[in-house]
Motif scaffolding. Sequence first.
Motif, mmCIF file in Angstrom:
data_model
loop_
_atom_site.group_PDB
_atom_site.id
_atom_site.type_symbol
_atom_site.label_atom_id
_atom_site.label_comp_id
_atom_site.label_asym_id
_atom_site.label_seq_id
_atom_site.Cartn_x
_atom_site.Cartn_y
_atom_site.Cartn_z
ATOM 1 N N ASN A 240 -3.304 3.104 4.898
ATOM 2 C CA ASN A 240 -3.617 3.957 6.258
ATOM 3 C C ASN A 240 -4.667 4.662 5.966
ATOM 4 O OD1 ASN A 240 -1.529 4.402 5.508
ATOM 5 N ND2 ASN A 240 -1.145 6.080 6.055
ATOM 6 N N ILE A 241 -4.057 5.232 4.761
ATOM 7 C CA ILE A 241 -5.629 6.492 4.506
ATOM 8 C C ILE A 241 -6.239 5.811 2.922
ATOM 9 C CG2 ILE A 241 -3.808 8.313 5.086
ATOM 10 C CD1 ILE A 241 -2.900 8.363 2.361
ATOM 11 N N GLU A 242 -7.785 7.137 3.241
ATOM 12 C CA GLU A 242 -8.326 6.755 1.749
ATOM 13 C C GLU A 242 -8.121 7.947 1.009
ATOM 14 O OE1 GLU A 242 -13.159 5.465 0.849
ATOM 15 O OE2 GLU A 242 -11.611 5.470 3.043
ATOM 16 N N CYS A 243 -7.649 7.725 0.008
ATOM 17 C CA CYS A 243 -7.550 8.793 -1.188
ATOM 18 C C CYS A 243 -8.793 9.554 -1.695
ATOM 19 C CB CYS A 243 -6.448 8.684 -1.499
ATOM 20 S SG CYS A 243 -5.110 7.745 -1.138
ATOM 21 N N ALA A 244 -9.428 10.469 -2.117
ATOM 22 C CA ALA A 244 -10.269 10.582 -2.838
ATOM 23 C C ALA A 244 -10.349 9.916 -4.402
ATOM 24 C CB ALA A 244 -10.361 12.614 -2.967
ATOM 25 N N ALA B 135 -9.295 2.029 -5.409
ATOM 26 C CA ALA B 135 -10.043 1.740 -3.689
ATOM 27 C C ALA B 135 -9.694 1.519 -2.429
ATOM 28 C CB ALA B 135 -10.620 1.037 -5.135
ATOM 29 N N SER B 136 -8.212 1.356 -2.371
ATOM 30 C CA SER B 136 -7.374 1.259 -1.145
ATOM 31 C C SER B 136 -8.103 1.814 -0.135
ATOM 32 C CB SER B 136 -5.692 1.340 -1.493
ATOM 33 O OG SER B 136 -5.338 0.588 -2.589
ATOM 34 N N SER B 137 -8.079 1.757 1.107
ATOM 35 C CA SER B 137 -8.150 2.254 2.220
ATOM 36 C C SER B 137 -8.045 1.493 3.380
ATOM 37 C CB SER B 137 -9.955 2.767 2.592
ATOM 38 O OG SER B 137 -10.554 1.565 2.602
ATOM 39 N N PRO B 138 -8.356 2.099 4.851
ATOM 40 C CA PRO B 138 -8.060 1.404 5.913
ATOM 41 C C PRO B 138 -8.756 -0.223 6.161
ATOM 42 C CG PRO B 138 -8.351 3.787 6.651
ATOM 43 C CD PRO B 138 -8.864 3.043 5.300
ATOM 44 N N THR B 139 -10.243 0.551 5.951
ATOM 45 C CA THR B 139 -10.964 -1.204 5.937
ATOM 46 C C THR B 139 -11.112 -2.287 4.362
ATOM 47 O OG1 THR B 139 -12.594 0.264 5.029
ATOM 48 C CG2 THR B 139 -12.430 -0.210 7.776
ATOM 49 N N ALA B 140 -10.368 -1.661 3.431
ATOM 50 C CA ALA B 140 -10.412 -2.565 1.821
ATOM 51 C C ALA B 140 -9.793 -3.734 2.469
ATOM 52 C CB ALA B 140 -9.687 -1.377 0.935
ATOM 53 N N ASP B 141 -10.494 -4.787 1.389
ATOM 54 C CA ASP B 141 -9.306 -6.443 2.558
ATOM 55 C C ASP B 141 -10.063 -6.996 0.917
ATOM 56 O OD1 ASP B 141 -12.313 -6.897 2.145
ATOM 57 O OD2 ASP B 141 -12.132 -7.702 4.119
ATOM 58 N N HIS B 142 -9.963 -6.556 -0.303
ATOM 59 C CA HIS B 142 -10.422 -6.948 -1.397
ATOM 60 C C HIS B 142 -8.651 -7.979 -2.049
ATOM 61 C CE1 HIS B 142 -9.927 -3.032 -2.532
ATOM 62 N NE2 HIS B 142 -9.139 -3.187 -3.645
ATOM 63 N N PHE B 143 -7.961 -7.064 -1.839
ATOM 64 C CA PHE B 143 -6.587 -7.627 -2.031
ATOM 65 C C PHE B 143 -6.170 -7.835 -0.839
ATOM 66 C CE2 PHE B 143 -6.159 -5.586 -6.074
ATOM 67 C CZ PHE B 143 -6.719 -6.528 -7.126
ATOM 68 N N ILE B 144 -5.818 -10.036 -0.211
ATOM 69 C CA ILE B 144 -4.766 -10.034 1.367
ATOM 70 C C ILE B 144 -3.995 -9.426 1.539
ATOM 71 C CG2 ILE B 144 -7.253 -11.584 1.288
ATOM 72 C CD1 ILE B 144 -5.318 -13.611 0.965
ATOM 73 N N ILE C 15 15.066 -8.867 -12.965
ATOM 74 C CA ILE C 15 14.834 -7.431 -13.462
ATOM 75 C C ILE C 15 13.983 -6.614 -12.609
ATOM 76 C CG2 ILE C 15 13.456 -9.232 -15.177
ATOM 77 C CD1 ILE C 15 10.890 -9.791 -13.154
ATOM 78 N N GLU C 16 13.361 -5.883 -12.618
ATOM 79 C CA GLU C 16 12.155 -5.344 -11.511
ATOM 80 C C GLU C 16 11.216 -6.242 -10.761
ATOM 81 O OE1 GLU C 16 11.459 0.069 -11.282
ATOM 82 O OE2 GLU C 16 10.286 -1.053 -12.588
ATOM 83 N N ILE C 17 11.232 -5.669 -8.917
ATOM 84 C CA ILE C 17 10.271 -6.242 -8.788
ATOM 85 C C ILE C 17 10.094 -5.215 -8.134
ATOM 86 C CG2 ILE C 17 9.432 -7.619 -6.246
ATOM 87 C CD1 ILE C 17 10.450 -9.113 -9.051
ATOM 88 N N ALA C 18 8.615 -4.794 -8.309
ATOM 89 C CA ALA C 18 7.273 -3.673 -7.370
ATOM 90 C C ALA C 18 6.814 -3.451 -6.542
ATOM 91 C CB ALA C 18 7.448 -2.988 -8.679
ATOM 92 N N PHE C 19 6.728 -3.733 -5.329
ATOM 93 C CA PHE C 19 5.351 -3.340 -4.228
ATOM 94 C C PHE C 19 4.369 -2.064 -4.861
ATOM 95 C CE2 PHE C 19 8.796 -5.973 -1.911
ATOM 96 C CZ PHE C 19 8.501 -7.123 -2.601
ATOM 97 N N THR C 20 3.249 -2.105 -4.572
ATOM 98 C CA THR C 20 2.222 -1.381 -4.917
ATOM 99 C C THR C 20 1.139 -2.296 -3.377
ATOM 100 O OG1 THR C 20 0.731 -0.263 -6.081
ATOM 101 C CG2 THR C 20 1.069 -2.453 -6.610
ATOM 102 N N GLY C 21 0.122 -1.212 -3.550
ATOM 103 C CA GLY C 21 -0.933 -1.825 -2.534
ATOM 104 C C GLY C 21 -2.581 -0.718 -2.565
ATOM 105 N N GLY C 22 -3.139 -0.168 -1.967
ATOM 106 C CA GLY C 22 -2.844 -0.525 -0.638
ATOM 107 C C GLY C 22 -1.563 0.201 -0.638
#
Length: 313
Positions: free
Chosen positions: A42-46, A51-60, A82-89
């Motif tokens: 939802n945001i684009e960090c400096a 390289a996530s952003s509101p328009t980044a779609d390299h990972f669906i 084990i530990e399952i971890a979610f990241t993004g985006g």
Amino acid sequence: MNALIDPKKFQDPEVTAKGEKRAQVFFKTLETLWFNTGSQCNIECANCYIASSPTADHFIYLTQEDMAPYLDEIDAMQQGPIEIAFTGGEPYLNPNIIRLSEMALERGHSLLVLTNAMKPMMRPRVQAGLLDLRRRFPGKMTLRVSLDHFTQEGHDTERGQGSFEIAVTGVNWLTENNFLTHIAGRAMFSENEADARAGYSALIQAHGWRVTASNPAQLLLFPEMDERIDVPEITVACWSILDIHPDTMMCATSRMIVRRKGEPRAVVLACTLLWDDPQFQTGETLKEALGPVALNHPHCAKFCVLGGASCSA
């Protein structure tokens, strides 16, 4: 002016630019399996690590069908939860995120979710799903909130004006509803770790968050990942020189699942940070992906070996 990395470095997975044997990390055991739920944010960090952003779609967006085979593989390894971890985006943008979380928890795994705690997490449907998961799986889910700095000015410089206030509102909601909450900050160049932890401690106490700033598992401070700054290559000899064991590196105990745009299925990467370098795509299945990893990237040196950082809890 920042130095540029010598173009001769990080070219050969076997040897360094000086001809020395490059360090590699052998797989030990699977402690954390990361799933990148999608690169959209939802945001684009400096300075976003991925390289996530509101328009980044390299990972669906990952689906239940993408995730299930890897959970089956974990079961087949017969090593227990084990530990399952979610990241993004931002994971809470993924429309499947509550069901994906439930799938991990139903198998008996603990769940770590990296979030900015902003509006995607605060949508009523997501809040209701999180409250249900917390009730059904007490103590099994941790949300790690990205607060890049303990000041509004520092955080907003990285994430955009107003983002600090929104994130604080999100952490307040997590605290009020008794979620296990950790914080991830960035070690700014202008301060030492003691000052950073003191600053976060004051913020935490002011809001009554149940986070211990002195505990590195509850407040993680990640090194800056400026790729313009030169870093040394890691050789086999560095392990003894630095008194570091390769088993302590992330890639000895974790892998990450991603689904690239246009690809027919998910694949396995060696690291959460090395998402755009083909040499770190290690297979389609976990069984294929557990070979040694050559530390042939600046992030290997700066983040893991010299920075002593790990994305896992």
